[in-house]
Write a protein that holds these residues in place. Structure first.
Motif, PDB file in Angstrom:
ATOM      1  N   GLY A  17       5.908  45.644  49.578  1.00 15.35           N
ATOM      2  CA  GLY A  17       6.547  46.313  50.826  1.00 15.35           C
ATOM      3  C   GLY A  17       7.928  45.455  50.775  1.00 15.35           C
ATOM      4  O   GLY A  17       8.152  44.557  50.244  1.00 15.35           O
ATOM      5  N   GLY A  18       8.780  46.015  51.675  1.00 16.96           N
ATOM      6  CA  GLY A  18      10.296  45.162  51.995  1.00 16.96           C
ATOM      7  C   GLY A  18      10.194  43.848  52.344  1.00 16.96           C
ATOM      8  O   GLY A  18      10.943  43.188  51.680  1.00 16.96           O
ATOM      9  N   VAL A  19       9.317  43.542  53.275  1.00 14.77           N
ATOM     10  CA  VAL A  19       9.213  41.928  53.477  1.00 14.77           C
ATOM     11  C   VAL A  19       8.946  41.277  52.375  1.00 14.77           C
ATOM     12  O   VAL A  19       9.576  40.070  52.211  1.00 14.77           O
ATOM     13  N   SER A  20       7.747  41.724  51.691  1.00 12.39           N
ATOM     14  CA  SER A  20       7.278  40.747  50.838  1.00 12.39           C
ATOM     15  C   SER A  20       8.057  40.655  49.305  1.00 12.39           C
ATOM     16  O   SER A  20       8.340  39.601  48.755  1.00 12.39           O
ATOM     17  N   ILE A  21       8.867  41.751  49.381  1.00 11.90           N
ATOM     18  CA  ILE A  21       9.760  41.742  47.984  1.00 11.90           C
ATOM     19  C   ILE A  21      10.975  40.715  48.356  1.00 11.90           C
ATOM     20  O   ILE A  21      11.497  39.922  47.512  1.00 11.90           O
ATOM     21  N   PHE A  22      11.388  40.813  49.400  1.00  8.50           N
ATOM     22  CA  PHE A  22      12.425  40.081  50.059  1.00  8.50           C
ATOM     23  C   PHE A  22      12.017  38.510  50.056  1.00  8.50           C
ATOM     24  O   PHE A  22      12.751  37.751  49.906  1.00  8.50           O
ATOM     25  N   ALA A  23      10.864  38.176  50.397  1.00 10.36           N
ATOM     26  CA  ALA A  23      10.297  36.971  50.559  1.00 10.36           C
ATOM     27  C   ALA A  23      10.194  36.441  49.155  1.00 10.36           C
ATOM     28  O   ALA A  23      10.578  35.296  49.024  1.00 10.36           O
TER      29      ALA A  23
END
Length: 231
Positions: A66-72
């Motif tokens: 998801g978005g948060v994990s990819i940005f992390a």
């Protein structure tokens, strides 16, 4: 409150807010790219930068795509950290590797993925926890002594058990993260401009397709961010 969570969001062509509710977007991003930042990117940024003293070479564990994990994952790599990522999809695990993940685990094939992550890394410094009660036990087991869990999501429920003995034996820290402050966002935008970091966009939907966009997100097929076109 948080727009889109505690109060109405922005699925609208026109929004009126206090000027303090806005900040400049990165100069190298499109509007669609910049729109992904205030929630997913800022949450990941706060977890990795504002509240955790990560050093180059530290291990960060991210869950899913998801978005948060990819940005992390992206932020961690720019900080010089190593990343171990989990997913139940082999195709997505390959995409995570291509994006820079140093190690990947299929959690469906490895239900004790926390212990495996610890064995592979010697213990991770930070877990970006988006699953909640269904994953937190494995997250604790993945930690090194003194490691941190950033509790960001509750996709598997809003309450559950934490293995307290293992948690305190690791002298661990758990921090609840819901987006961040105006200052955090300014710091993030400055860093993203310096790094020329670009969000990973999955699919774009028109405003009239908002329901389809949510159903697509619910299906779990996406990799990165889903974009809504308000034109």
């Amino acid at each position: 409150g948080v727009p889109g969570d505690h109060e109405d969001g922005f699925a609208s062509q026109s929004v009126t807010m206090s000027a303090k509710g806005f900040s400049p977007m990165p100069r190298h991003m499109s509007f669609a790219e910049a729109a992904t930042l205030p929630c997913a990117a800022l949450t990941a940024w706060r977890a990795l930068v504002e509240e955790t003293n990560l050093r180059s070479g530290d291990w960060v564990l991210v869950q899913g795509t998801g978005g948060v994990s990819i940005f992390a994952l992206q932020i961690a790599k720019h900080l010089g950290c190593k990343v171990i990522a989990t997913s139940s999809s082999e195709a997505k695990l390959e995409k995570l590797r291509a994006l820079g993940a140093d190690e990947v685990i299929n959690y469906r094939e490895e239900p004790e993925w926390g212990r495996l992550a610890s064995e592979m890394t010697g213990g991770v410094s930070l877990v970006v926890e988006v699953g909640g009660p269904g994953t937190v036990t494995q997250s604790v087991r993945a930690l090194r002594i003194g490691g941190t869990i950033s509790m960001i999501g509750v996709l598997t429920g809003i309450s559950g058990d934490v293995p307290l003995a293992e948690f305190f034996q690791r002298n661990a820290v758990m921090s609840g993260i819901t987006v961040g402050s105006h200052l955090h966002q300014a710091n993030m935008v400055k860093a993203f401009e310096e790094w020329e970091l670009k969000p990973v966009l999955d699919r774009s939907f028109e405003l009239a397709q908002l329901g389809d966009a949510f159903r697509y997100q619910e299906s779990g097929q996406h990799f990165g961010k889903i974009v809504l076109n308000l034109n």
